[in-house]
Design a protein around this motif. Structure first.
Motif, PDB file in Angstrom:
ATOM      1  N   ASN A  40      43.331  38.536  49.212  1.00  0.00           N
ATOM      2  CA  ASN A  40      42.794  39.172  48.012  1.00  0.00           C
ATOM      3  C   ASN A  40      42.316  38.129  47.006  1.00  0.00           C
ATOM      4  O   ASN A  40      41.303  38.327  46.335  1.00  0.00           O
ATOM      5  CB  ASN A  40      43.849  40.066  47.366  1.00  0.00           C
ATOM      6  CG  ASN A  40      43.943  41.415  48.015  1.00  0.00           C
ATOM      7  OD1 ASN A  40      43.072  41.805  48.782  1.00  0.00           O
ATOM      8  ND2 ASN A  40      45.009  42.124  47.727  1.00  0.00           N
ATOM      9  N   GLY A  41      43.036  37.024  46.884  1.00  0.00           N
ATOM     10  CA  GLY A  41      42.631  35.972  45.955  1.00  0.00           C
ATOM     11  C   GLY A  41      41.304  35.341  46.342  1.00  0.00           C
ATOM     12  O   GLY A  41      40.445  35.100  45.489  1.00  0.00           O
ATOM     13  N   VAL A  42      41.131  35.089  47.631  1.00  0.00           N
ATOM     14  CA  VAL A  42      39.877  34.486  48.100  1.00  0.00           C
ATOM     15  C   VAL A  42      38.712  35.455  47.883  1.00  0.00           C
ATOM     16  O   VAL A  42      37.659  35.083  47.355  1.00  0.00           O
ATOM     17  CB  VAL A  42      39.999  34.084  49.589  1.00  0.00           C
ATOM     18  CG1 VAL A  42      38.654  33.729  50.177  1.00  0.00           C
ATOM     19  CG2 VAL A  42      40.970  32.928  49.733  1.00  0.00           C
ATOM     20  N   ILE A  43      38.898  36.714  48.280  1.00  0.00           N
ATOM     21  CA  ILE A  43      37.842  37.711  48.118  1.00  0.00           C
ATOM     22  C   ILE A  43      37.543  37.941  46.631  1.00  0.00           C
ATOM     23  O   ILE A  43      36.369  38.031  46.237  1.00  0.00           O
ATOM     24  CB  ILE A  43      38.241  39.037  48.800  1.00  0.00           C
ATOM     25  CG1 ILE A  43      38.372  38.832  50.301  1.00  0.00           C
ATOM     26  CG2 ILE A  43      37.252  40.144  48.493  1.00  0.00           C
ATOM     27  CD1 ILE A  43      37.095  38.416  50.996  1.00  0.00           C
ATOM     28  N   GLY A  44      38.587  38.002  45.802  1.00  0.00           N
ATOM     29  CA  GLY A  44      38.379  38.177  44.361  1.00  0.00           C
ATOM     30  C   GLY A  44      37.628  37.016  43.730  1.00  0.00           C
ATOM     31  O   GLY A  44      36.742  37.207  42.897  1.00  0.00           O
ATOM     32  N   GLY A  45      37.961  35.795  44.148  1.00  0.00           N
ATOM     33  CA  GLY A  45      37.255  34.622  43.631  1.00  0.00           C
ATOM     34  C   GLY A  45      35.794  34.597  44.036  1.00  0.00           C
ATOM     35  O   GLY A  45      34.913  34.275  43.236  1.00  0.00           O
ATOM     36  N   ILE A  46      35.523  34.966  45.283  1.00  0.00           N
ATOM     37  CA  ILE A  46      34.135  35.029  45.749  1.00  0.00           C
ATOM     38  C   ILE A  46      33.368  36.104  44.990  1.00  0.00           C
ATOM     39  O   ILE A  46      32.218  35.900  44.594  1.00  0.00           O
ATOM     40  CB  ILE A  46      34.090  35.268  47.273  1.00  0.00           C
ATOM     41  CG1 ILE A  46      34.611  34.029  48.010  1.00  0.00           C
ATOM     42  CG2 ILE A  46      32.691  35.621  47.739  1.00  0.00           C
ATOM     43  CD1 ILE A  46      34.823  34.232  49.490  1.00  0.00           C
ATOM     44  N   MET A  47      34.015  37.238  44.766  1.00  0.00           N
ATOM     45  CA  MET A  47      33.359  38.323  44.023  1.00  0.00           C
ATOM     46  C   MET A  47      33.073  37.910  42.582  1.00  0.00           C
ATOM     47  O   MET A  47      32.003  38.229  42.042  1.00  0.00           O
ATOM     48  CB  MET A  47      34.214  39.590  44.048  1.00  0.00           C
ATOM     49  CG  MET A  47      34.221  40.298  45.382  1.00  0.00           C
ATOM     50  SD  MET A  47      32.598  40.864  45.894  1.00  0.00           S
ATOM     51  CE  MET A  47      32.208  42.027  44.606  1.00  0.00           C
ATOM     52  N   LEU A  48      34.018  37.229  41.936  1.00  0.00           N
ATOM     53  CA  LEU A  48      33.758  36.739  40.577  1.00  0.00           C
ATOM     54  C   LEU A  48      32.563  35.795  40.563  1.00  0.00           C
ATOM     55  O   LEU A  48      31.705  35.875  39.666  1.00  0.00           O
ATOM     56  CB  LEU A  48      34.988  36.017  40.022  1.00  0.00           C
ATOM     57  CG  LEU A  48      36.074  36.860  39.398  1.00  0.00           C
ATOM     58  CD1 LEU A  48      37.254  35.987  38.999  1.00  0.00           C
ATOM     59  CD2 LEU A  48      35.560  37.622  38.209  1.00  0.00           C
ATOM     60  N   PHE A  49      32.504  34.906  41.530  1.00  0.00           N
ATOM     61  CA  PHE A  49      31.383  33.970  41.617  1.00  0.00           C
ATOM     62  C   PHE A  49      30.063  34.710  41.819  1.00  0.00           C
ATOM     63  O   PHE A  49      29.068  34.417  41.157  1.00  0.00           O
ATOM     64  CB  PHE A  49      31.618  32.969  42.755  1.00  0.00           C
ATOM     65  CG  PHE A  49      30.474  32.035  42.973  1.00  0.00           C
ATOM     66  CD1 PHE A  49      30.220  31.011  42.073  1.00  0.00           C
ATOM     67  CD2 PHE A  49      29.631  32.179  44.064  1.00  0.00           C
ATOM     68  CE1 PHE A  49      29.158  30.143  42.270  1.00  0.00           C
ATOM     69  CE2 PHE A  49      28.570  31.331  44.273  1.00  0.00           C
ATOM     70  CZ  PHE A  49      28.332  30.298  43.368  1.00  0.00           C
ATOM     71  N   LEU A  50      30.066  35.687  42.736  1.00  0.00           N
ATOM     72  CA  LEU A  50      28.835  36.436  43.006  1.00  0.00           C
ATOM     73  C   LEU A  50      28.406  37.285  41.814  1.00  0.00           C
ATOM     74  O   LEU A  50      27.209  37.395  41.530  1.00  0.00           O
ATOM     75  CB  LEU A  50      29.010  37.311  44.243  1.00  0.00           C
ATOM     76  CG  LEU A  50      29.087  36.580  45.574  1.00  0.00           C
ATOM     77  CD1 LEU A  50      29.357  37.554  46.702  1.00  0.00           C
ATOM     78  CD2 LEU A  50      27.816  35.797  45.826  1.00  0.00           C
ATOM     79  N   VAL A  51      29.359  37.892  41.125  1.00  0.00           N
ATOM     80  CA  VAL A  51      29.016  38.688  39.939  1.00  0.00           C
ATOM     81  C   VAL A  51      28.404  37.792  38.873  1.00  0.00           C
ATOM     82  O   VAL A  51      27.410  38.159  38.236  1.00  0.00           O
ATOM     83  CB  VAL A  51      30.255  39.433  39.396  1.00  0.00           C
ATOM     84  CG1 VAL A  51      30.017  39.962  37.998  1.00  0.00           C
ATOM     85  CG2 VAL A  51      30.629  40.572  40.323  1.00  0.00           C
ATOM     86  N   ASN A  52      28.964  36.619  38.675  1.00  0.00           N
ATOM     87  CA  ASN A  52      28.403  35.707  37.677  1.00  0.00           C
ATOM     88  C   ASN A  52      27.052  35.150  38.121  1.00  0.00           C
ATOM     89  O   ASN A  52      26.170  34.925  37.289  1.00  0.00           O
ATOM     90  CB  ASN A  52      29.377  34.571  37.379  1.00  0.00           C
ATOM     91  CG  ASN A  52      30.505  35.018  36.493  1.00  0.00           C
ATOM     92  OD1 ASN A  52      30.370  35.966  35.722  1.00  0.00           O
ATOM     93  ND2 ASN A  52      31.635  34.364  36.609  1.00  0.00           N
ATOM     94  N   VAL A  77      38.593  43.108  45.261  1.00  0.00           N
ATOM     95  CA  VAL A  77      37.342  43.754  44.847  1.00  0.00           C
ATOM     96  C   VAL A  77      37.586  44.814  43.770  1.00  0.00           C
ATOM     97  O   VAL A  77      36.850  44.863  42.780  1.00  0.00           O
ATOM     98  CB  VAL A  77      36.608  44.346  46.067  1.00  0.00           C
ATOM     99  CG1 VAL A  77      35.376  45.112  45.640  1.00  0.00           C
ATOM    100  CG2 VAL A  77      36.236  43.241  47.039  1.00  0.00           C
ATOM    101  N   PRO A  78      38.617  45.670  43.891  1.00  0.00           N
ATOM    102  CA  PRO A  78      38.859  46.630  42.801  1.00  0.00           C
ATOM    103  C   PRO A  78      39.166  45.947  41.470  1.00  0.00           C
ATOM    104  O   PRO A  78      38.841  46.475  40.403  1.00  0.00           O
ATOM    105  CB  PRO A  78      40.065  47.441  43.282  1.00  0.00           C
ATOM    106  CG  PRO A  78      40.037  47.323  44.751  1.00  0.00           C
ATOM    107  CD  PRO A  78      39.489  45.967  45.038  1.00  0.00           C
ATOM    108  N   GLY A  79      39.765  44.767  41.520  1.00  0.00           N
ATOM    109  CA  GLY A  79      40.038  44.020  40.292  1.00  0.00           C
ATOM    110  C   GLY A  79      38.761  43.564  39.607  1.00  0.00           C
ATOM    111  O   GLY A  79      38.642  43.612  38.384  1.00  0.00           O
ATOM    112  N   VAL A  80      37.796  43.129  40.388  1.00  0.00           N
ATOM    113  CA  VAL A  80      36.507  42.692  39.824  1.00  0.00           C
ATOM    114  C   VAL A  80      35.770  43.898  39.229  1.00  0.00           C
ATOM    115  O   VAL A  80      35.184  43.816  38.158  1.00  0.00           O
ATOM    116  CB  VAL A  80      35.659  41.968  40.881  1.00  0.00           C
ATOM    117  CG1 VAL A  80      34.292  41.622  40.344  1.00  0.00           C
ATOM    118  CG2 VAL A  80      36.368  40.705  41.354  1.00  0.00           C
TER     119      VAL A  80
END
Length: 90
Positions: A40-52, A77-80
């Motif tokens: 979840n941490g890896v996916i969340g970090g990637i999602m934050l990067f992609l959103v930015n 992903v739900p966190g993002v």
């Protein structure tokens, strides 16, 4: 007498193997939890990067600080998505 001795050794080995299996199963549950949190941490970090990255074109950005990193890390992903909704509301 010899037959009884061999049987007790076989039963002792069987009991030891069953005990080892139960101990391994008990220890496997926390490892699954840790692997899920890391994933979840890896996916969340990637999602934050992609959103930015994509959001910079659209004018949407999530500030990356310890709180947003923890929310994205624990929830993935739900966190993002939650962070985007909160930013829109606030």
């Amino acid at each position: 007498m010899i037959m009884g001795f061999e049987l007790s050794i076989i039963l002792a080995y069987a009991f030891g193997l069953i005990l080892l299996y139960i101990l391994g199963w008990i220890l496997l549950i926390p490892i699954r939890l840790i692997i899920k949190l890391i994933w979840n941490g890896v996916i969340g970090g990637i999602m934050l990067f992609l959103v930015n990255l994509v959001g910079s074109v659209l004018g949407i950005a999530i500030v990356i600080n310890p709180i947003t990193a923890l929310v994205a890390g624990f929830l993935g992903v739900p966190g993002v998505v939650l962070l985007l909704v909160l930013q829109y509301i606030l």
